[in-house]
Design a protein around this motif. Structure first.
Motif, short mmCIF file in Angstrom:
data_model
loop_
_atom_site.label_atom_id
_atom_site.label_comp_id
_atom_site.label_asym_id
_atom_site.label_seq_id
_atom_site.Cartn_x
_atom_site.Cartn_y
_atom_site.Cartn_z
N VAL A 16 -4.76 -7.36 4.68
CA VAL A 16 -4.96 -6.24 5.85
C VAL A 16 -3.86 -6.86 6.74
N ASP A 17 -3.15 -5.87 7.26
CA ASP A 17 -2.03 -6.37 8.26
C ASP A 17 -2.44 -6.61 9.65
N ASP A 18 -1.84 -7.54 10.30
CA ASP A 18 -2.12 -7.81 11.54
C ASP A 18 -2.25 -6.66 12.48
N LEU A 130 -8.36 1.49 -11.44
CA LEU A 130 -7.48 0.36 -11.74
C LEU A 130 -6.21 0.86 -12.77
N ALA A 131 -6.62 1.64 -13.50
CA ALA A 131 -5.58 1.97 -14.35
C ALA A 131 -4.29 2.97 -13.93
N GLY A 132 -4.70 3.45 -12.74
CA GLY A 132 -3.50 4.06 -12.09
C GLY A 132 -3.00 3.20 -10.88
N TYR A 133 -3.44 1.95 -10.63
CA TYR A 133 -3.24 1.39 -9.43
C TYR A 133 -1.69 0.51 -9.99
N VAL A 134 -1.03 0.50 -8.96
CA VAL A 134 0.23 -0.50 -9.04
C VAL A 134 0.20 -1.64 -8.04
N GLY A 135 0.06 -2.84 -8.56
CA GLY A 135 0.27 -4.00 -7.76
C GLY A 135 -1.24 -4.08 -6.98
N ALA A 136 -1.24 -4.76 -5.56
CA ALA A 136 -2.48 -5.16 -4.86
C ALA A 136 -2.60 -4.24 -3.84
N PRO A 137 -3.92 -4.02 -3.38
CA PRO A 137 -4.29 -3.23 -2.49
C PRO A 137 -3.74 -3.74 -0.92
N HIS A 138 -3.07 -3.10 -0.16
CA HIS A 138 -2.81 -3.48 1.33
C HIS A 138 -3.28 -2.38 2.35
N LEU A 139 -3.75 -2.82 3.29
CA LEU A 139 -4.28 -2.03 4.42
C LEU A 139 -3.12 -2.10 5.53
N VAL A 140 -2.36 -1.13 5.93
CA VAL A 140 -1.41 -1.26 6.87
C VAL A 140 -1.31 -0.17 7.93
N ARG A 141 -0.37 -0.08 8.83
CA ARG A 141 0.07 1.06 9.73
C ARG A 141 0.91 1.81 9.06
N ALA A 142 1.17 3.07 8.87
CA ALA A 142 2.05 3.42 8.06
C ALA A 142 3.34 3.74 8.95
N SER A 143 4.67 3.63 8.00
CA SER A 143 5.84 4.17 8.77
C SER A 143 6.12 5.60 8.66
N GLY A 144 5.39 6.17 7.88
CA GLY A 144 5.68 7.51 7.93
C GLY A 144 6.41 8.19 6.59
N GLU A 145 6.90 7.33 5.95
CA GLU A 145 7.69 7.46 4.88
C GLU A 145 7.11 7.23 3.29
N GLU A 146 5.88 6.51 3.56
CA GLU A 146 5.01 6.45 2.37
C GLU A 146 4.85 7.68 1.39
N GLY A 164 2.20 5.18 12.13
CA GLY A 164 0.97 4.69 12.81
C GLY A 164 -0.42 4.82 12.41
N GLU A 165 -0.55 5.78 11.43
CA GLU A 165 -1.67 5.84 10.92
C GLU A 165 -2.24 4.72 9.99
N VAL A 166 -3.23 4.37 9.87
CA VAL A 166 -3.98 3.22 9.02
C VAL A 166 -4.17 3.91 7.61
N ILE A 167 -3.34 3.02 6.58
CA ILE A 167 -3.69 3.80 5.32
C ILE A 167 -3.99 2.33 4.38
N TRP A 168 -4.34 2.67 3.27
CA TRP A 168 -4.62 1.90 2.09
C TRP A 168 -3.46 2.29 1.21
N ARG A 169 -2.77 1.21 0.67
CA ARG A 169 -1.70 1.48 -0.14
C ARG A 169 -1.62 0.27 -1.33
N ASP A 170 -0.85 1.00 -2.28
CA ASP A 170 -0.47 0.04 -3.23
C ASP A 170 1.21 -0.14 -3.57
N ASP A 171 1.85 -0.85 -4.61
CA ASP A 171 3.17 -0.77 -4.61
C ASP A 171 3.82 0.67 -4.83
N ALA A 172 2.99 1.62 -5.19
CA ALA A 172 3.56 2.99 -5.36
C ALA A 172 3.35 3.92 -4.36
N GLY A 173 2.59 3.64 -3.40
CA GLY A 173 2.37 4.57 -2.46
C GLY A 173 1.06 4.56 -1.92
#
Length: 245
Positions: A16-18, A130-146, A164-173
């Motif tokens: 989870v990002d700071d 998890l069959a559709g997941y790419v990498g590990a889960p990250h909770l971050v504030r979006a750049s808007g390009e994801e 600035g939106e709070v999003i869960w993402r993996d390596d694919a988006g």
């Protein structure tokens, strides 16, 4: 696609990002990986659990409107903190509770169970295949390009979160927008899912013990029809970065 069987490695890489903790220092997430699920459609067991959740919500709603439920109110405040309007964009817990008056959705056994557990324990709970997941889960504030994959009018499409939106993402988006508002089709649970990642989101007054009890209840119900179930879990409180699980 995520194909590792080492779920401990996956969980250790999650973070989870700071910037998210700057919004809500009281936030914590319990990440639960599950494999060995026996897939299936909705059945009598999941139906009974959904009915219990609907009855529990009805009792609570008879005493207070949903926006006054402690955890719902906390999530409404969190949504306002990153610019979302909770009257229009509801956290997953509030959205489910509001649906209990006309009936929770019946989707498939796995989805039915985690929706019911979310309502019964009053904790937002998301499930990812998890069959559709790419990498590990990250909770971050979006750049808007994801990229966030969607289905609109029956056709696949692409959207992007607001900066600035709070999003869960993996390596694919993006896998889930606005913290726990809307999950994407790429990793959605189906009647064929055999391994999953569940994310339990908590703000005060929900405690570490509440999260653990919710995860235990979910695992218990899944184990009833999946005798070879294997699970791993990790709680992420305030502070850790990607290099320090």
């Amino acid at each position: 696609m995520h194909d590792t069987t080492d779920h401990q490695e996956l969980l250790a890489a999650a973070y989870v990002d700071d910037a998210v903790f700057d919004l809500r220092p009281d936030y914590q997430a319990l990440l639960l990986t599950v494999e060995g699920i026996v897939p299936g459609a909705s059945d009598e067991s999941s139906e009974n659990l959904l009915r219990q959740a609907e009855e529990s919500a009805a009792q609570r709603l008879a005493e207070h409107p949903v926006e006054e439920f402690d955890h719902v109110a906390a999530w409404r405040e969190a949504y306002r903190a990153f610019g979302a309007k909770p009257q229009r964009t509801r956290n997953s817990l509030e959205a489910l509770i509001r649906r209990t008056e006309t009936g929770l959705p019946r989707v498939n056994r796995l989805t039915d169970i985690y929706n019911a557990i979310s309502v019964l324990h009053q904790v937002p709970l998301g499930g990812e295949d998890l069959a559709g997941y790419v990498g590990a889960p990250h909770l971050v504030r979006a750049s808007g390009e994801e990229p966030f994959e969607v289905i609109s009018g029956g056709e696949p499409g692409l959207e992007h979160p607001k900066p600035g939106e709070v999003i869960w993402r993996d390596d694919a988006g993006v896998t889930c927008r606005r913290w726990n508002w809307r999950q994407g089709p790429r990793t959605q649970l189906t009647a064929e899912t055999t391994k999953a990642l569940f994310i339990l989101d908590a703000l005060a007054p929900v405690t570490h013990g509440d999260l653990t009890a919710t995860a235990d209840a979910l695992v218990g119900h899944l184990a009833e029809f999946s005798p070879n179930l294997r699970t791993s879990r990790r709680v992420i409180p305030a502070g850790p970065g990607p290099e320090s699980p």
